[in-house]
Design a protein around this motif. Structure first.
Motif, PDB file in Angstrom:
ATOM      1  N   UNK A  10     107.757  -6.754  90.278  1.00 51.84           N
ATOM      2  CA  UNK A  10     107.312  -5.454  89.757  1.00 51.84           C
ATOM      3  C   UNK A  10     106.033  -5.013  90.468  1.00 51.84           C
ATOM      4  N   UNK A  11     105.106  -5.934  90.610  1.00 53.34           N
ATOM      5  CA  UNK A  11     103.829  -5.622  91.259  1.00 53.34           C
ATOM      6  C   UNK A  11     104.034  -5.235  92.726  1.00 53.34           C
ATOM      7  N   UNK A  12     104.856  -5.985  93.433  1.00 57.79           N
ATOM      8  CA  UNK A  12     105.035  -5.742  94.870  1.00 57.79           C
ATOM      9  C   UNK A  12     105.868  -4.505  95.172  1.00 57.79           C
ATOM     10  N   UNK A  13     106.760  -4.142  94.271  1.00 61.10           N
ATOM     11  CA  UNK A  13     107.590  -2.955  94.492  1.00 61.10           C
ATOM     12  C   UNK A  13     106.997  -1.711  93.844  1.00 61.10           C
ATOM     13  N   UNK A  14     105.965  -1.926  93.032  1.00 59.83           N
ATOM     14  CA  UNK A  14     105.293  -0.843  92.313  1.00 59.83           C
ATOM     15  C   UNK A  14     106.259  -0.049  91.436  1.00 59.83           C
ATOM     16  N   UNK A  15     107.190  -0.779  90.807  1.00 62.62           N
ATOM     17  CA  UNK A  15     108.097  -0.131  89.866  1.00 62.62           C
ATOM     18  C   UNK A  15     107.630  -0.411  88.447  1.00 62.62           C
ATOM     19  N   UNK A  16     108.199   0.299  87.517  1.00 60.86           N
ATOM     20  CA  UNK A  16     107.880   0.096  86.105  1.00 60.86           C
ATOM     21  C   UNK A  16     109.178  -0.308  85.406  1.00 60.86           C
ATOM     22  N   UNK A  17     109.130  -1.468  84.731  1.00 57.44           N
ATOM     23  CA  UNK A  17     110.309  -1.934  84.006  1.00 57.44           C
ATOM     24  C   UNK A  17     110.610  -1.008  82.839  1.00 57.44           C
ATOM     25  N   UNK A  18     111.887  -0.886  82.516  1.00 57.39           N
ATOM     26  CA  UNK A  18     112.326  -0.113  81.354  1.00 57.39           C
ATOM     27  C   UNK A  18     112.409  -1.052  80.155  1.00 57.39           C
ATOM     28  N   UNK A  19     112.316  -0.487  78.981  1.00 58.77           N
ATOM     29  CA  UNK A  19     112.482  -1.282  77.756  1.00 58.77           C
ATOM     30  C   UNK A  19     113.960  -1.326  77.429  1.00 58.77           C
ATOM     31  N   UNK A  20     114.598  -2.404  77.818  1.00 62.73           N
ATOM     32  CA  UNK A  20     116.020  -2.585  77.523  1.00 62.73           C
ATOM     33  C   UNK A  20     116.221  -3.972  76.919  1.00 62.73           C
ATOM     34  N   UNK A  21     117.311  -4.116  76.190  1.00 62.59           N
ATOM     35  CA  UNK A  21     117.677  -5.419  75.650  1.00 62.59           C
ATOM     36  C   UNK A  21     118.940  -5.864  76.360  1.00 62.59           C
ATOM     37  N   UNK A  22     118.913  -7.051  76.906  1.00 63.87           N
ATOM     38  CA  UNK A  22     120.080  -7.581  77.596  1.00 63.87           C
ATOM     39  C   UNK A  22     121.092  -8.042  76.553  1.00 63.87           C
ATOM     40  N   UNK A  23     122.117  -7.222  76.341  1.00 64.64           N
ATOM     41  CA  UNK A  23     123.115  -7.547  75.326  1.00 64.64           C
ATOM     42  C   UNK A  23     124.005  -8.705  75.769  1.00 64.64           C
ATOM     43  N   UNK A  24     124.169  -8.884  77.073  1.00 62.96           N
ATOM     44  CA  UNK A  24     124.955 -10.017  77.562  1.00 62.96           C
ATOM     45  C   UNK A  24     124.280 -11.331  77.171  1.00 62.96           C
ATOM     46  N   UNK A  25     122.984 -11.439  77.408  1.00 65.44           N
ATOM     47  CA  UNK A  25     122.263 -12.666  77.044  1.00 65.44           C
ATOM     48  C   UNK A  25     122.223 -12.828  75.537  1.00 65.44           C
ATOM     49  N   UNK A  26     122.073 -11.723  74.832  1.00 69.25           N
ATOM     50  CA  UNK A  26     122.074 -11.782  73.373  1.00 69.25           C
ATOM     51  C   UNK A  26     123.374 -12.436  72.875  1.00 69.25           C
ATOM     52  N   UNK A  27     124.496 -12.049  73.459  1.00 69.58           N
ATOM     53  CA  UNK A  27     125.778 -12.622  73.083  1.00 69.58           C
ATOM     54  C   UNK A  27     125.895 -14.092  73.453  1.00 69.58           C
ATOM     55  N   UNK A  28     125.413 -14.443  74.635  1.00 68.02           N
ATOM     56  CA  UNK A  28     125.469 -15.842  75.068  1.00 68.02           C
ATOM     57  C   UNK A  28     124.589 -16.731  74.192  1.00 68.02           C
ATOM     58  N   UNK A  29     123.415 -16.240  73.837  1.00 62.08           N
ATOM     59  CA  UNK A  29     122.510 -16.991  72.962  1.00 62.08           C
ATOM     60  C   UNK A  29     123.140 -17.149  71.574  1.00 62.08           C
ATOM     61  N   UNK A  30     123.731 -16.073  71.087  1.00 64.63           N
ATOM     62  CA  UNK A  30     124.373 -16.111  69.768  1.00 64.63           C
ATOM     63  C   UNK A  30     125.525 -17.130  69.754  1.00 64.63           C
TER      64      UNK A  30
END
Length: 168
Positions: A62-82
């Protein structure tokens, strides 16, 4: 998400994997506590440390590309964790649960391998060379973790432990 450019897609995918890694930092201690095999428990603890380093690496991207992350929830990981949590709740502690935990962890690793491979390819297309190298470092770690889990599965889940009875 309505990506209009490769950069939009890169930002979204990076934001998504950031969420995934954060979720994983909460799940790995549970997996470690549920494992009865000491090597498996230690592997989960080690991967927690590695995951924290991978989050720091995303911060560097993020720092090197000077982008800003979006606030998202990874639903795929949520399902795998569940799914992993359900196995902890439903399977008695022991070698069968350990085998289920290895399978659940490998599903996570395969998801991460696909994600980091895609991110590295996008970073290359976008000429984010530093970011690409950081993402490739994480990809190598994820592949190594998957290999370690495969070895644990092969070493620890014998026919006797699995309760399999052969009919020869």
């Amino acid at each position: 998400m309505a990506a209009k450019t490769l950069n939009d897609l890169f930002v979204h995918a990076l934001s998504d994997v950031y969420s995934a890694e954060k979720q994983l930092t909460k799940a790995l201690p549970k997996l470690s506590r549920a494992a009865t095999n000491p090597d498996l428990a230690a592997a989960f603890k080690f991967h927690l440390e590695e995951t924290q380093g991978q989050i720091e690496r995303i911060d560097q991207v993020v720092e090197r590309t000077e982008i800003k992350l979006k606030r998202v929830k990874c639903v795929a990981m949520e399902g795998l964790v569940e799914e992993g949590q359900e196995q902890i709740e439903e399977i008695e502690k022991g070698p069968i649960l350990d085998a289920a935990l290895i399978a659940a962890a490998q599903k996570v690793e395969h998801y991460e391998i696909a994600t980091y491979g895609t991110l590295a390819a996008l970073a290359k297309k976008l000429c984010y060379t530093d970011a690409m190298n950081l993402l490739l470092d994480t990809l190598k770690e994820e592949k190594a973790t998957d290999e370690k889990l495969t070895l644990l599965a092969e070493q620890e889940v014998s026919e006797e432990q699995a309760g399999k009875q052969g009919t020869k």
